[in-house]
Design a protein around this motif. Structure first.
Motif, PDB file in Angstrom:
ATOM      1  N   GLY A   1      -1.543  -2.653  -8.166  1.00 25.11           N
ATOM      2  CA  GLY A   1      -1.067  -3.513  -9.248  1.00 25.11           C
ATOM      3  C   GLY A   1       0.436  -3.481  -9.444  1.00 25.11           C
ATOM      4  O   GLY A   1       0.969  -4.088 -10.368  1.00 25.11           O
ATOM      5  N   LYS A   2       1.126  -2.749  -8.577  1.00 25.05           N
ATOM      6  CA  LYS A   2       2.592  -2.678  -8.718  1.00 25.05           C
ATOM      7  C   LYS A   2       3.255  -3.570  -7.676  1.00 25.05           C
ATOM      8  O   LYS A   2       2.671  -3.910  -6.651  1.00 25.05           O
ATOM      9  N   ARG A   3       4.497  -3.906  -7.961  1.00 25.23           N
ATOM     10  CA  ARG A   3       5.240  -4.725  -7.031  1.00 25.23           C
ATOM     11  C   ARG A   3       6.222  -3.893  -6.219  1.00 25.23           C
ATOM     12  O   ARG A   3       6.997  -3.133  -6.794  1.00 25.23           O
ATOM     13  N   VAL A   4       6.133  -4.043  -4.896  1.00 27.23           N
ATOM     14  CA  VAL A   4       7.102  -3.358  -4.040  1.00 27.23           C
ATOM     15  C   VAL A   4       7.575  -4.370  -3.008  1.00 27.23           C
ATOM     16  O   VAL A   4       6.773  -5.015  -2.349  1.00 27.23           O
ATOM     17  N   SER A   5       8.872  -4.517  -2.865  1.00 22.90           N
ATOM     18  CA  SER A   5       9.364  -5.479  -1.878  1.00 22.90           C
ATOM     19  C   SER A   5      10.755  -5.092  -1.415  1.00 22.90           C
ATOM     20  O   SER A   5      11.480  -4.390  -2.114  1.00 22.90           O
TER      21      SER A   5
ATOM     22  N   THR B   1       1.776  -8.541  -6.552  1.00 16.43           N
ATOM     23  CA  THR B   1       1.427  -7.139  -6.764  1.00 16.43           C
ATOM     24  C   THR B   1       0.621  -6.621  -5.576  1.00 16.43           C
ATOM     25  O   THR B   1      -0.063  -7.368  -4.891  1.00 16.43           O
ATOM     26  N   GLY B   2       0.751  -5.325  -5.369  1.00 17.41           N
ATOM     27  CA  GLY B   2       0.055  -4.702  -4.258  1.00 17.41           C
ATOM     28  C   GLY B   2      -1.255  -4.093  -4.686  1.00 17.41           C
ATOM     29  O   GLY B   2      -1.811  -4.433  -5.730  1.00 17.41           O
ATOM     30  N   ASP B   3      -1.727  -3.142  -3.864  1.00 16.88           N
ATOM     31  CA  ASP B   3      -3.047  -2.559  -4.096  1.00 16.88           C
ATOM     32  C   ASP B   3      -3.172  -1.855  -5.440  1.00 16.88           C
ATOM     33  O   ASP B   3      -4.257  -1.782  -6.001  1.00 16.88           O
TER      34      ASP B   3
ATOM     35  N   CYS C   1       0.805  -1.230   0.000  1.00 19.20           N
ATOM     36  CA  CYS C   1       0.000   0.000   0.000  1.00 19.20           C
ATOM     37  C   CYS C   1       0.832   1.270   0.000  1.00 19.20           C
ATOM     38  O   CYS C   1       0.332   2.345   0.290  1.00 19.20           O
ATOM     39  N   GLN C   2       2.118   1.195  -0.265  1.00 21.38           N
ATOM     40  CA  GLN C   2       2.885   2.417  -0.401  1.00 21.38           C
ATOM     41  C   GLN C   2       3.999   2.191  -1.425  1.00 21.38           C
ATOM     42  O   GLN C   2       4.415   1.062  -1.673  1.00 21.38           O
ATOM     43  N   SER C   3       4.463   3.301  -1.988  1.00 19.74           N
ATOM     44  CA  SER C   3       5.479   3.176  -3.028  1.00 19.74           C
ATOM     45  C   SER C   3       6.851   3.005  -2.395  1.00 19.74           C
ATOM     46  O   SER C   3       7.072   3.338  -1.234  1.00 19.74           O
ATOM     47  N   ALA C   4       7.775   2.490  -3.174  1.00 17.42           N
ATOM     48  CA  ALA C   4       9.131   2.277  -2.687  1.00 17.42           C
ATOM     49  C   ALA C   4       9.774   3.600  -2.281  1.00 17.42           C
ATOM     50  O   ALA C   4      10.545   3.660  -1.329  1.00 17.42           O
TER      51      ALA C   4
END
Lengths: 452, 292
Positions: free
Chosen positions: A330-334, A326-328, A240-243
């Motif tokens: 549709g992007k992947r952040v890890s 993917t997150g909320d 739910c948040q960007s990198a």
């Protein structure tokens, strides 16, 4: 027992006080740090074989993490062949040993010319502050690293020259490989539970009760060494948040805060999963490696962990998959990083050889070799692996990097954060503190550090 | 005049202790003095240090976590010192009366935990306490399966579990010390006590205990110092976790020195811990000393 003569204690006492006085009167510890920046001669083009040959017969001392074994076993002979006047002397250290000894080693008279460090204030920060490593902006320009490597992968090796701030400033290191936290799946068990392989975190969360109902442990987990919970949190916080938001906080940007809805929700999710029984039993007593092994033996459907565990899981054999969800939006952040960085000693007398060494390893032409060694290279997107699980790793990494989704390890934020975050998560998962309390504790440590 | 007479009488004694004294000064007193010096600075181990007076000491005593860790050390008092000594005395009381065959063999076996590397001990016990380890298997075998758990990972059982490892390591030493001690007690005293009608307990209290007073004092000093300064067993089993439940002061020394690179603080905690151990040892000697 004979009576001790009266004068003896006085003599001994006097000796002790004398020694103490002598040593206390000595100069304060540590060498004086000069205010000038590290002196070095910048290069404006890649180092040539002739440049290195000019050094004569020399030894290039290299200190590396034991994870580099396969890479160095391949790279060093080729390097020595290309630069015949250089003999490479490699010392491999386990990660724990490396981070505890590399700073002092780089400070010694026989400092290695090339050494791997560790991102964060304790190791890299100290190396920069003590001016023990050479700035590499000129090398990056000469070898085109800024075109080849993403801003995040270079920024994690950037520091202000006094070592007080991470993430911006002069480039002090680089690494050609990336490591990140993803989700391992046991495809056979998912099939057994009649659950599709998830693409998003939402889908994965929906599958958990179904997997449990089928009598299978949903998530295999082991947190005795405190790291895995941080990886788990990092993954969930990426929903739910960007990198950029996360990385700004880790870098200590003004006004950044850890206390937000996304982090609190991530903490809440972890507690919910534990309460609902989705996480394997007794995880506080199981180490990261043991949990990975149990997953590899078929103990559960998912394992959320780093891809550095892929070789040991793959070795057991089985129908496994690896992906980033993917997150909320549709992007992947890890959570992920460029493994550990290579640094050149500022005291090295064979700097051209060291630069040539780094230049070669970071060149796109070496990427396929890295992939063959079961590592995920960043320089060449077309590198592939014949191992199916490894190929999924590389593909997932490309997706993650494509979404600019790698977040720094949260414990890089301060010098005490590893323990604060790790212990805090253990207490959270034992329901000794609430998610709200957890994020406050983390933010408090961050604020105390920024104030220093 | 007094000093030269003293030297003439004992001169050779000083020559003989000189090598040991030099060794001791260089490897023990020197680093100790250096540690005290470092504790008054803020230092990262490499760059120039800044003098901060008593700042590190203030930080050490005002840190809640460090105070709590002292509490954990007190728990270790019970497991590392009290329990092994009691177990040792119990067995000694039994052995004093009987003639044991193969005593040498038993002594060697009982002393084994002391010789083993603590890392080996820690790894072995981590396996024993493991969720799938032999302890839980045993509990399940006897029908107490409900009690099985990850002993080192559970907030309520981690500290006692680590403590019991300490008990296992120390009790053999105590037993060997006491058994050796009772060998010195003349048989005649036991016979005299028996003739006066003393039972096993009376005999133990009036003959055995006073006879091995010196050994008990030594065992107390040794086990209590280990209890207060123990690092390796705790670090290699739980690393101070889960949470902060098994943290002891020595872990803070290690973390400050090697992980956060706050050497001054590490030195300050070390000095405080040393003073604490010296005080406790002093109290033990004062109360247990033979009155001449």
């Amino acid at each position: 027992m004979n009576k001790i003569p009266r004068s003896k204690p006085l003599v001994v006492g006097g000796a002790i006080i004398g020694i103490v006085g002598l040593l206390t009167g000595c100069a304060p510890p540590g060498t004086g740090g000069s205010d000038t920046t590290t002196q070095f001669s910048a290069i404006d083009a890649p180092v040539t074989v002739d440049d290195v040959a000019e050094l004569g017969d020399v030894t290039l001392k290299v200190w590396a993490d034991s994870g580099e074994k396969a890479t160095l076993e391949d790279y060093v002979p080729a390097f020595e062949k290309k630069y015949p006047n250089v003999t490479v002397e490699v010392t491999l250290k386990s990660f724990d040993d490396l981070v505890k000894t590399v700073v002092n080693a780089m400070d010694s008279k026989d400092a290695p010319d090339l050494a791997q460090g560790n991102q964060g204030y304790a190791v890299d920060g100290t190396l920069v502050k003590a001016k023990l490593i050479r700035p590499l902006d000129d090398v990056a320009k000469a070898y085109g690293w800024e075109e080849i490597y993403s801003p995040y992968s270079l920024n994690q090796f950037r520091w202000l020259d006094d070592g007080t701030k991470w993430g911006e400033g002069t480039l002090y290191g680089n690494s050609p490989v990336t490591q990140y936290v993803g989700v391992f799946e046991n495809k056979s068990l998912l099939e057994q539970a009649n659950v599709p392989i998830p693409v998003s975190f939402d889908e994965m969360e929906e599958s958990l009760p179904k997997i449990k109902a089928a009598g299978i442990t949903p998530i295999v987990f082991g947190n005795s060494d405190k790291q895995p919970a941080m990886h788990l949190f990092g993954s969930l916080a990426g929903r739910c948040q960007s990198a950029d938001v996360v990385n700004d906080w880790v870098a200590g940007a003004e006004g950044a805060t850890f206390v937000n809805e996304c982090n609190t929700q991530a903490a809440q999710t972890i507690v919910d999963w534990v309460k609902a029984g989705y996480v394997s039993d007794g995880f506080n007593g199981v180490s990261m490696d043991d949990a990975a092994n149990r997953f590899a033996q078929g103990d559960g459907a998912y394992y959320i962990g780093g891809d550095w565990l892929l070789p040991q899981i793959s070795a057991v054999g089985g129908n496994f998959g690896f992906t980033t969800l993917t997150g909320d939006n549709g992007k992947r952040v890890s959570t992920g990083s460029s493994s550990v960085g290579w640094h050149i000693s500022s005291k090295s007398e064979v700097t051209p050889a060291a630069i040539a060494f780094l230049g070669g390893i970071h060149d796109p032409s070496y990427s396929q070799k890295l992939a063959d060694q079961n590592r995920v290279p960043m320089a060449d997107a077309s590198a592939t692996s014949s191992d199916q699980l490894m190929a999924e790793d590389i593909a997932a990494s490309a997706l993650l990097l494509g979404d600019n989704g790698q977040t720094a390890y949260l414990d890089w934020a301060t010098d005490t954060m590893y323990d604060v975050f790790g212990s805090g998560l253990q207490e959270l998962m034992a329901e000794k503190i609430t998610p709200e309390q957890f994020v406050e504790i983390v933010q408090a440590d961050w604020e105390a550090f920024q104030a220093e | 005049m007094r000093i030269s007479f003293h030297l003439r009488q004992h001169g050779w004694a000083y020559v003989f202790i000189a090598p040991a004294l030099v060794f001791y000064s260089v490897f023990v007193l020197g680093p100790l003095a250096k540690t005290v010096q470092i504790s008054f600075y803020e230092w990262d181990g490499i760059t120039a240090a800044t003098a901060v007076g008593l700042d590190n000491y203030v930080r050490a005593v005002s840190d809640v976590q460090i105070i709590e860790s002292l509490g954990h050390s007190l728990v270790f008092f019970f497991f590392y010192a009290l329990l092994p000594i009691v177990i040792g005395l119990l067995f000694t009381g039994v052995f004093a009366r009987t003639q044991i065959r193969g005593l040498t063999f038993f002594r060697a076996i009982l002393f084994l935990p002391q010789i083993l590397s603590t890392v080996v001990v820690a790894v072995a016990w981590r396996w024993i306490y493991d969720l799938d380890g032999p302890l839980n298997a045993l509990l399940e075998l006897v029908g107490l399966g409900d009690y099985s758990r990850a002993w080192l990972g559970d907030f309520s059982t981690a500290l006692p579990s680590v403590g019991l490892i300490g008990t296992w390591v120390m009790y053999g030493l105590c037993m060997v010390l006491f058994i050796a001690g009772i060998q010195k007690i003349p048989r005649e005293i036991y016979e005299a006590a028996r003739m006066d009608g003393a039972g096993m307990f009376r005999e133990f209290m009036t003959v055995t205990l006073p006879g091995i007073r010196g050994e008990i004092m030594f065992a107390m000093i040794f086990t209590v110092t280990v209890a207060l300064r123990n690092f390796d067993i705790v670090w290699n089993t739980t690393s101070g976790g889960p949470g902060d439940s098994t943290k002891v002061p020595s872990i803070f020394i290690y973390q400050a020195a090697f992980i956060t690179r706050d050497i001054g603080l590490s030195a300050a905690i070390g000095v405080l811990l040393t003073l604490l151990i010296l005080s406790v040892t002093g109290i033990i000697i004062a109360t247990m000393r033979e009155r001449d």
